[in-house]
Design a protein around this motif. Structure first.
Motif, PDB file in Angstrom:
ATOM      1  N   THR A  81      -4.762  -0.575   0.053  1.00  0.00           N
ATOM      2  CA  THR A  81      -3.888  -0.360   1.125  1.00  0.00           C
ATOM      3  C   THR A  81      -2.546  -0.960   1.250  1.00  0.00           C
ATOM      4  O   THR A  81      -2.484  -2.383   1.079  1.00  0.00           O
ATOM      5  CB  THR A  81      -4.661  -0.817   2.533  1.00  0.00           C
ATOM      6  OG1 THR A  81      -5.801  -0.132   2.338  1.00  0.00           O
ATOM      7  CG2 THR A  81      -3.874  -0.183   3.914  1.00  0.00           C
ATOM      8  N   ARG A 127      -1.303   2.818   3.940  1.00  0.00           N
ATOM      9  CA  ARG A 127      -1.611   3.950   3.107  1.00  0.00           C
ATOM     10  C   ARG A 127      -2.313   3.594   2.023  1.00  0.00           C
ATOM     11  O   ARG A 127      -2.190   2.573   1.429  1.00  0.00           O
ATOM     12  CB  ARG A 127      -0.480   4.602   2.785  1.00  0.00           C
ATOM     13  CG  ARG A 127       0.594   5.280   4.104  1.00  0.00           C
ATOM     14  CD  ARG A 127       1.709   5.756   3.704  1.00  0.00           C
ATOM     15  NE  ARG A 127       2.618   4.910   2.797  1.00  0.00           N
ATOM     16  CZ  ARG A 127       3.744   5.225   2.043  1.00  0.00           C
ATOM     17  NH1 ARG A 127       4.111   6.655   2.095  1.00  0.00           N
ATOM     18  NH2 ARG A 127       4.371   4.560   1.292  1.00  0.00           N
ATOM     19  N   ASN A 177       1.937   6.737  -4.097  1.00  0.00           N
ATOM     20  CA  ASN A 177       1.301   7.158  -2.881  1.00  0.00           C
ATOM     21  C   ASN A 177       1.173   8.727  -3.013  1.00  0.00           C
ATOM     22  O   ASN A 177       2.146   9.528  -3.235  1.00  0.00           O
ATOM     23  CB  ASN A 177       2.032   6.666  -1.682  1.00  0.00           C
ATOM     24  CG  ASN A 177       2.229   5.358  -1.381  1.00  0.00           C
ATOM     25  OD1 ASN A 177       3.298   4.614  -1.915  1.00  0.00           O
ATOM     26  ND2 ASN A 177       1.195   4.733  -0.842  1.00  0.00           N
ATOM     27  N   THR A 223       0.037  11.706  -0.233  1.00  0.00           N
ATOM     28  CA  THR A 223      -0.164  12.247   0.938  1.00  0.00           C
ATOM     29  C   THR A 223      -0.421  13.760   1.330  1.00  0.00           C
ATOM     30  O   THR A 223      -0.352  14.210   0.186  1.00  0.00           O
ATOM     31  CB  THR A 223       0.618  11.426   2.110  1.00  0.00           C
ATOM     32  OG1 THR A 223       2.108  12.438   1.995  1.00  0.00           O
ATOM     33  CG2 THR A 223       1.132  10.043   1.864  1.00  0.00           C
TER      34      THR A 223
END
Length: 253
Positions: free
Chosen positions: A72, A77, A109, A111
């Motif tokens: 994290t 995230r 990352n 998303t």
């Protein structure tokens, strides 16, 4: 007749899309499971502009990128720890006989909206979801380099890259600028359930030999310059670099 009408109604219902089925946004173009890896064969060229003609330094190696774990980040995230390993080319030793050496560690990352990747401490927006034909975005939105419009050239097309056949490939155009004396080009290709499978970057300059800079110009220079600029820019580059990364293997371990 009643049976026929009933069959039509059943067929009509069965042909409709299941409302519970999620739309395909292209998420699997960028797998994010720990253990996922891709091995690339890399061929790079550096043009040393100190000499005339430029000295060309060709370097070959393999890179292995592996999602080692997920943690994290400071924004809360899920973040992938991407470990990058290297094998330098040796004509006397096959890659299969070499051991991997840890080169560096990057982060990325994924998303619902995009894929961000930190390369050498610079964050880029690599992909935008949903994957569709009209998608254009600023790949440098998360850094200070300056606006750069990325776009999807195509997606879900069959391609063979590095002797591996993929049934669904997309291409991201990142930069495409060419003049007689300068070329900047960058693209990446991704495959479903594999990730990035190809990358090419070109950033070269091309200038005629300094000995041609005479005043007044010598009579032969006009024809010589025409012939010089008629050649592909990579064959007359005086400085800069270009490289390609081509998938060699991929999977999960």
């Amino acid at each position: 007749m009643a049976l026929f009408i009933s069959w039509l109604l059943i067929s009509s219902v069965s042909c409709k899309r299941d409302p519970g089925l999620a739309p395909d946004l292209g998420y699997n173009y960028f797998p994010d499971q720990p253990g996922r890896f891709v091995v690339y064969t890399v061929d790079s060229f550096f043009y040393n502009g100190i000499t005339t003609p430029a000295t060309v330094i060709n370097t070959k190696f393999q890179i292995k990128e592996k999602i080692e774990s997920v943690y994290t980040d400071n924004e809360g995230r899920p973040t992938m720890r991407l470990e990058r390993y290297i094998k330098m080319y040796d004509p006397a030793v096959p890659y299969s006989a070499m051991s991997w050496t840890l080169k560096d560690v990057w982060a990325q990352n994924k998303t619902k909206k995009n894929v961000e990747r930190v390369e050498e401490n610079v964050r880029f927006v690599k992909l935008l979801f949903p994957v569709r034909e009209d998608q254009v975005w600023n790949g440098n939105a998360k850094n200070t380099i300056g606006e750069e419009n990325y776009k999807y050239e195509f997606f879900d097309l069959e391609r063979t890259i590095g002797n591996i056949k993929f049934d669904s490939v997309l291409q991201v155009s990142q930069h495409n600028e060419t003049s007689l004396v300068h070329q900047v080009y960058a693209e990446e290709k991704y495959a479903r359930n594999a990730g990035m499978i190809y990358k090419r970057v070109i950033d070269v300059n091309s200038q005629p030999p300094s000995s041609w800079n005479t005043n007044p110009p010598m009579p032969f220079l006009s024809d010589s310059l025409s012939a010089f600029y008629a050649r592909p820019i990579l064959s007359r580059a005086s400085s800069g670099f270009h490289y390609t990364m081509i998938v060699n293997a991929y999977g999960i371990e």
